[in-house]
Scaffold this motif. Structure first.
Motif, PDB file in Angstrom:
ATOM      1  N   LEU A 126      10.415  -1.542   1.073  1.00  0.00           N
ATOM      2  CA  LEU A 126       8.958  -1.386   1.085  1.00  0.00           C
ATOM      3  C   LEU A 126       8.458  -1.593   2.509  1.00  0.00           C
ATOM      4  CD1 LEU A 126       6.187  -1.152  -0.387  1.00  0.00           C
ATOM      5  CD2 LEU A 126       6.259  -3.649  -0.653  1.00  0.00           C
ATOM      6  N   GLY A 127       7.728  -0.623   3.017  1.00  0.00           N
ATOM      7  CA  GLY A 127       7.098  -0.745   4.332  1.00  0.00           C
ATOM      8  C   GLY A 127       5.619  -1.007   4.177  1.00  0.00           C
ATOM      9  N   ILE A 128       5.108  -2.027   4.870  1.00  0.00           N
ATOM     10  CA  ILE A 128       3.679  -2.348   4.809  1.00  0.00           C
ATOM     11  C   ILE A 128       3.090  -2.355   6.216  1.00  0.00           C
ATOM     12  CG2 ILE A 128       3.956  -3.707   2.707  1.00  0.00           C
ATOM     13  CD1 ILE A 128       3.649  -6.247   4.418  1.00  0.00           C
ATOM     14  N   LEU A 188      -1.858   4.872   9.208  1.00  0.00           N
ATOM     15  CA  LEU A 188      -0.425   4.883   9.480  1.00  0.00           C
ATOM     16  C   LEU A 188       0.379   4.933   8.188  1.00  0.00           C
ATOM     17  CD1 LEU A 188      -0.140   2.260  12.387  1.00  0.00           C
ATOM     18  CD2 LEU A 188      -0.186   4.763  12.545  1.00  0.00           C
ATOM     19  N   ILE A 189      -0.105   4.255   7.143  1.00  0.00           N
ATOM     20  CA  ILE A 189       0.582   4.286   5.857  1.00  0.00           C
ATOM     21  C   ILE A 189       0.562   5.697   5.279  1.00  0.00           C
ATOM     22  CG2 ILE A 189       0.430   3.508   3.454  1.00  0.00           C
ATOM     23  CD1 ILE A 189       1.682   1.485   5.381  1.00  0.00           C
ATOM     24  N   GLY A 190      -0.565   6.377   5.424  1.00  0.00           N
ATOM     25  CA  GLY A 190      -0.649   7.759   4.957  1.00  0.00           C
ATOM     26  C   GLY A 190       0.339   8.661   5.679  1.00  0.00           C
ATOM     27  N   PHE A 221       5.621   3.003   0.794  1.00  0.00           N
ATOM     28  CA  PHE A 221       4.771   2.377   1.806  1.00  0.00           C
ATOM     29  C   PHE A 221       3.443   1.990   1.181  1.00  0.00           C
ATOM     30  CE2 PHE A 221       7.549   5.329   4.102  1.00  0.00           C
ATOM     31  CZ  PHE A 221       8.047   4.505   5.113  1.00  0.00           C
ATOM     32  N   LYS A 222       2.877   0.876   1.638  1.00  0.00           N
ATOM     33  CA  LYS A 222       1.541   0.493   1.171  1.00  0.00           C
ATOM     34  C   LYS A 222       0.809  -0.300   2.243  1.00  0.00           C
ATOM     35  CE  LYS A 222       2.303  -3.950  -1.177  1.00  0.00           C
ATOM     36  NZ  LYS A 222       2.059  -4.701  -2.428  1.00  0.00           N
ATOM     37  N   LYS A 223      -0.521  -0.238   2.184  1.00  0.00           N
ATOM     38  CA  LYS A 223      -1.363  -0.963   3.134  1.00  0.00           C
ATOM     39  C   LYS A 223      -1.488  -2.425   2.698  1.00  0.00           C
ATOM     40  CE  LYS A 223      -6.121  -1.131   4.913  1.00  0.00           C
ATOM     41  NZ  LYS A 223      -6.359  -2.519   4.463  1.00  0.00           N
TER      42      LYS A 223
END
Length: 376
Positions: free
Chosen positions: A174-176, A182-184, A235-237
């Motif tokens: 998971l990338g935050i 940037l997440i988009g 990915f999530k903010k």
């Protein structure tokens, strides 16, 4: 000689240098036959040897004169540069020059406001050459990631996160990031990392519709997970720094590896010493026993430049006492990590990105004198 009396010239006419006519002639070298006048200047004029009159020159004002004028008027008569010489007053700016200066000012303010968290959208373009893979991957051990749960904090547009998901075969990663834009971009980049045989529906792999539901429905919980790329990444903010220490009580072990690469400076500048310590506490609590925290701290000398981006950052910078050199002792002796493995410095396109990478190992059993976070 004994009869000589001092002051014998009393009452007589005194002669000085100017009473004697200068010069002489071959017939009268001692000027014995010359008639002396009472006015030496008239004698010089008669003989044609009068010196030319000096024309008084205009004297430039000295520093003392400037100080006198300054005391009278209260203002300095000159603007002086760093050499101390007078500086001419600059001509007034034209309308075009004023507009250009205003534009530059607004552009700088916009840049500082937008990127105050280090969320640069061209980060990898500066760090890597075109088509080059991230050299930090070469110092990582694949076994740390294979079939493990991974968290990448401050993932930016996801290049490193995607490379780990595809090449190191984690169960999930998971990338935050704090920046929604940037997440988009990171989510769209998943498609570019897919092989040609991967089925695509719209902007994302078709399997995402089964696992995550409709992408726009962000509140929907993820469904059963596949460990094969691209099903093992998302990915999530999120802002990883919690508002207070009380919220740490809710944190449970969830990941085997937590990556915090080149983000400690931005956490430190935005949330100060307390925020930096709280970040480390949460990472420790969120790791499974035996898990690893991988950090790439920036040197404190690099803080000063970015602290000028806003008054808040400047204030936080002035209060920092918990320096990067103190991280190791704090993480091991206070937080409770068992050891640190120093991987050295990885290469980069720019020398400023060549930073040491440290891997902290969480013990299987908690230390008796450490903070009891992340153990069930």
């Amino acid at each position: 000689m004994s009869g000589f009396r001092r002051g014998g010239f009393r009452g007589r006419k005194r002669f000085y240098r100017d009473n004697f006519a200068p010069g002489g002639s071959k017939t009268d070298p001692l000027n014995i036959n010359i008639e002396l006048l009472d006015d030496p200047e008239a004698e010089k004029k008669r003989l044609g040897i009068l010196e030319p009159e000096e024309v008084p020159s205009k004297r430039r004002k000295s520093d003392k004169d400037d100080k006198k004028d300054e005391k009278k008027t209260g203002k300095s008569p000159y603007k002086k540069n760093h050499h101390g010489s007078p500086k001419k007053k600059a001509p007034p700016l034209t309308k075009e020059q004023k507009d250009a200066a205003e534009f530059r000012k607004n552009k700088t303010e916009y840049f500082n406001r937008k990127y105050r968290y280090g969320n640069f959208d061209r980060y990898y373009g500066v760090r890597l050459n075109p088509g080059e893979s991230d050299k930090r991957l070469t110092v990582f051990d694949k076994q740390w990631f294979e079939h493990k749960q991974i968290l990448d904090i401050g993932c930016n547009v996801g290049f490193l996160t995607l490379s780990i998901a595809k090449d190191f075969s984690p169960r999930r990663i998971l990338g935050i990031d704090i920046d929604e834009h940037l997440i988009g971009v990171a989510r769209k980049n998943i498609r570019h990392y897919c092989d040609h045989e991967t089925e695509v529906a719209g902007k994302f792999p078709a399997s995402f519709g089964v696992q995550f539901g409709t992408i726009s429905q962000r509140t929907e919980a993820p469904r059963s997970f596949s460990t094969k790329f691209p099903d093992n990444i998302w990915f999530k903010k999120e802002n990883y720094v919690m508002e207070n220490d009380e919220m740490l009580d809710m944190i449970q072990p969830e990941f085997d590896v937590i990556l915090a690469l080149s983000i400690t400076k931005w956490i430190h500048l935005n949330w100060g010493d307390d925020g930096m310590r709280r970040f480390f506490k949460r990472a420790f609590a969120q790791l499974h026993p035996g898990g690893r925290l991988i950090i790439e701290p920036q040197a404190f000398e690099t803080y000063r430049k970015r602290a000028k981006m806003s008054e808040e950052l400047k204030t936080n910078y002035s209060k920092i006492e918990f320096k990067p050199d103190d991280f190791e002792m704090y993480l091991i002796e206070t937080i409770g990590f068992e050891s640190v493995d120093k991987l050295g410095v990885s290469g980069a396109k720019s020398k400023g990105f060549e930073r040491p990478i440290d891997v902290y190992l969480k013990p299987v059993r908690p230390k008796t004198d450490a903070i009891p976070l992340g153990y069930i």
